[in-house]
Design an enzyme around this catalytic site. Structure first.
Site, PDB file in Angstrom:
ATOM      1  N   LYS A  81      77.670  29.117 -26.664  1.00  0.00           N
ATOM      2  CA  LYS A  81      76.863  29.440 -25.491  1.00  0.00           C
ATOM      3  C   LYS A  81      77.193  28.420 -24.410  1.00  0.00           C
ATOM      4  O   LYS A  81      76.998  27.217 -24.599  1.00  0.00           O
ATOM      5  CB  LYS A  81      75.368  29.417 -25.819  1.00  0.00           C
ATOM      6  CG  LYS A  81      74.960  30.544 -26.754  1.00  0.00           C
ATOM      7  CD  LYS A  81      73.459  30.629 -26.948  1.00  0.00           C
ATOM      8  CE  LYS A  81      73.101  31.808 -27.854  1.00  0.00           C
ATOM      9  NZ  LYS A  81      71.642  31.936 -28.079  1.00  0.00           N
ATOM     10  N   ALA A 128      76.584  27.181 -36.004  1.00  0.00           N
ATOM     11  CA  ALA A 128      77.281  27.680 -37.184  1.00  0.00           C
ATOM     12  C   ALA A 128      76.803  29.087 -37.533  1.00  0.00           C
ATOM     13  O   ALA A 128      75.612  29.387 -37.458  1.00  0.00           O
ATOM     14  CB  ALA A 128      77.059  26.742 -38.370  1.00  0.00           C
ATOM     15  N   ASP A 179      60.168  33.575 -25.907  1.00  0.00           N
ATOM     16  CA  ASP A 179      61.016  34.752 -26.097  1.00  0.00           C
ATOM     17  C   ASP A 179      61.228  35.101 -27.567  1.00  0.00           C
ATOM     18  O   ASP A 179      62.284  35.609 -27.937  1.00  0.00           O
ATOM     19  CB  ASP A 179      62.364  34.506 -25.405  1.00  0.00           C
ATOM     20  CG  ASP A 179      63.196  35.777 -25.279  1.00  0.00           C
ATOM     21  OD1 ASP A 179      62.608  36.833 -25.009  1.00  0.00           O
ATOM     22  OD2 ASP A 179      64.429  35.700 -25.454  1.00  0.00           O
ATOM     23  N   GLU A 227      64.111  36.870 -38.210  1.00  0.00           N
ATOM     24  CA  GLU A 227      64.967  37.376 -39.285  1.00  0.00           C
ATOM     25  C   GLU A 227      64.672  36.650 -40.580  1.00  0.00           C
ATOM     26  O   GLU A 227      64.234  35.492 -40.583  1.00  0.00           O
ATOM     27  CB  GLU A 227      66.448  37.218 -38.913  1.00  0.00           C
ATOM     28  CG  GLU A 227      66.884  38.085 -37.745  1.00  0.00           C
ATOM     29  CD  GLU A 227      68.390  38.090 -37.549  1.00  0.00           C
ATOM     30  OE1 GLU A 227      69.118  37.840 -38.533  1.00  0.00           O
ATOM     31  OE2 GLU A 227      68.831  38.350 -36.414  1.00  0.00           O
TER      32      GLU A 227
END
Length: 510
Positions: free
Chosen positions: A206, A311, A379, A384
């Site tokens: 990013k 990673a 946000d 997950e």
């Protein structure tokens, strides 16, 4: 012949007085400082010597971070059996060997199509740090508390050359089909790339979009905010300090966008979005119908660009994951609110829904809310989990780039799961209280931990001090819950509670 000048004695007296004043006010204090450099009465000793660098000062002082990780709350308790691993070592090595072999065949057969300039094909080694990281994931977290593989992985992501670059799967899914109505989706200001390193490991890159000292404007909605590379780095360090171990290892790196992205990518669309700016800097942007504008580009200087490398987790073929909507999801529109924002009894509804009705899921949601409040992340629309660990598995704290946007504002609505449900793990609370103590102050250990990154300083001082302020707000919310419902109903004895000597215990109601 003229007689002796009458003003000569006066002149000599004046010169003597000046010399005595110079000796008394300048030379004598200087000599005294040299002879006694540690004198307590001299607050400015050796001012002419330059101050040591920040890293040197941190190394010379007693390590608060080392003391923290040596505390009984952070020492691994002796378990009767090792934690359940996510992957089988033999199966994982076989799977990745096959993938590496297929990649190598494509490289040999179609070198002109792959457009690779890397000097060597990536080699899969059994001791590769990213593979050891994958094999170390267990029911307890993404890595053990004292994991040499993680430290080596951070070094490798900083140093190893890249052999390929591509868009992420999210970007590919939206390529050419971006919809302004779907403002939660990635857009041109949220560019991220997948880089493969020479040891066959993969990392999410990013790029830098915002300078560290810039704050998110108060008129910005959270869903159109920039994604910050330094927030990803800082989130990993904070997650490790809190002992959650649910953020993948992340490190800062200077990337040569020409040699390490453009010249190693086989994606023609990615190649087509590179250009040279009027300042002769190499830039690129996201390919999206309403974002194909150079003002949304990221640029090197002229080739080097700061960014974060996170990673990759194990392949979904090896370790399937579920993406689940957050019960406290926010409204992703310019008007309207979700039920939890208007109903203070919303948690009662959540408690009636499986799997929040029993087990650790709701406690893990509260952990995630505490983490997000500390970094200021609004946000968290999904979370997950690895399917192998079932409903009581830990939640992955992914995509933290919208954190650390405003140090001057504390968004207390992020703490809604804690303040509405009034429940928290005992181990989480004990660590938060420990980090509020002067000896282990959260801002101090974060500052020291972030100095290990090559892009340091990662956070500005106001962001670090905001962590201490927000930590006190969390503890205040817990105290309010305890005063209302009692400690027995608020503080949950989670199954992994370590044994803490009496001398090291922190009173829950302090």
């Amino acid at each position: 012949m003229p007689g002796p000048r009458r003003d000569r004695p006066a002149l000599l007296l004046l010169l003597g007085a000046l010399l005595a004043a110079d000796l008394y006010f300048h030379l004598w204090p200087r000599a005294r400082r040299e002879l006694a450099p540690g004198a307590p009465g001299c607050p400015c000793r050796r001012r002419s010597a330059p101050a040591p660098p920040l890293r040197a000062r941190a190394a010379a002082s007693a390590s608060a971070l080392r003391r923290l990780f040596a505390h009984p709350l952070y020492r691994a308790a002796a378990a009767p059996a090792p934690a359940e691993p996510l992957l089988g070592a033999r199966e994982a090595r076989r799977y990745y060997r096959r993938k590496a072999a297929r990649w190598s065949r494509r490289h040999r057969l179609h070198p002109e199509r792959l457009n690779l300039t890397s000097p060597a094909v990536p080699q899969l080694r059994p001791d590769a740090s990213w593979l050891q990281f994958h094999l170390g994931i267990s029911r307890d977290g993404l890595y053990p508390r004292a994991s040499p593989a993680v430290n080596q992985l951070l070094r490798d992501m900083q140093a190893l050359s890249t052999v390929s670059a591509d868009y992420s799967q999210d970007e590919k899914a939206l390529l050419g089909a971006c919809d302004c109505a779907q403002i939660v989706k990635p857009s041109g200001v949220h560019l991220k790339l997948v880089l493969r390193l020479q040891d066959f490991g993969k990392a999410m890159f990013k790029p830098m979009r915002q300078k560290r000292e810039e704050e998110t404007p108060e008129d910005f909605f959270y869903f159109v905010d920039f994604q910050r590379h330094n927030a990803e780095i800082a989130a990993f360090h904070l997650d490790r300090i809190l002992d959650f171990r649910r953020v993948p290892p992340t490190v800062g790196r200077l990337i040569n966008v020409t040699k390490e992205i453009l010249e190693v990518t086989k994606n023609e669309i990615l190649q087509s979005v590179f250009f040279v700016s009027p300042a002769s800097n190499v830039c690129f942007f996201a390919k999206c119908p309403y974002m194909c504008k150079t003002e949304y580009a990221v640029c090197g200087n002229p080739h080097l660009l700061e960014g974060s490398l996170s990673a990759f987790l194990p392949s979904l073929n090896l370790a399937p994951r579920l993406s689940i909507p957050n019960p406290w999801i926010r409204s992703y529109s310019f008007d309207g609110k979700e039920e939890w924002e208007v109903n203070p009894l919303y948690c009662n509804t959540v408690r009636e829904i499986y799997p929040y009705s029993n087990g650790n899921r709701l406690l893990n949601i509260v952990d995630m809310a505490i983490f997000d409040f500390l970094i200021g992340n609004m946000d968290r629309h999904h979370y997950e989990m690895f399917t192998k660990f079932g409903d009581d598995g830990f939640l992955l704290h992914l995509d933290n780039a919208r954190g650390f946007g405003r140090h001057s504002h504390d968004e207390t609505s992020i703490l809604a799961p804690l303040s509405q449900c009034c429940i928290i793990k005992r181990t989480t609370l004990l660590r938060l209280q420990l980090l509020a103590q002067p000896e282990y102050r959260l801002s101090d250990v974060m500052r020291e931990s972030l100095l290990q990154d090559r892009l340091a300083p990662i956070l500005t001082e106001p962001h670090l001090l905001a962590l201490d302020r927000r930590l006190q707000l969390i503890l205040k919310a817990v105290r309010k819950c305890i005063d209302t419902y009692g400690e027995g109903k608020v503080v949950a004895n989670d199954t992994t509670q370590p044994e803490v000597p009496a001398s090291d215990r922190v009173k829950l109601t302090s």
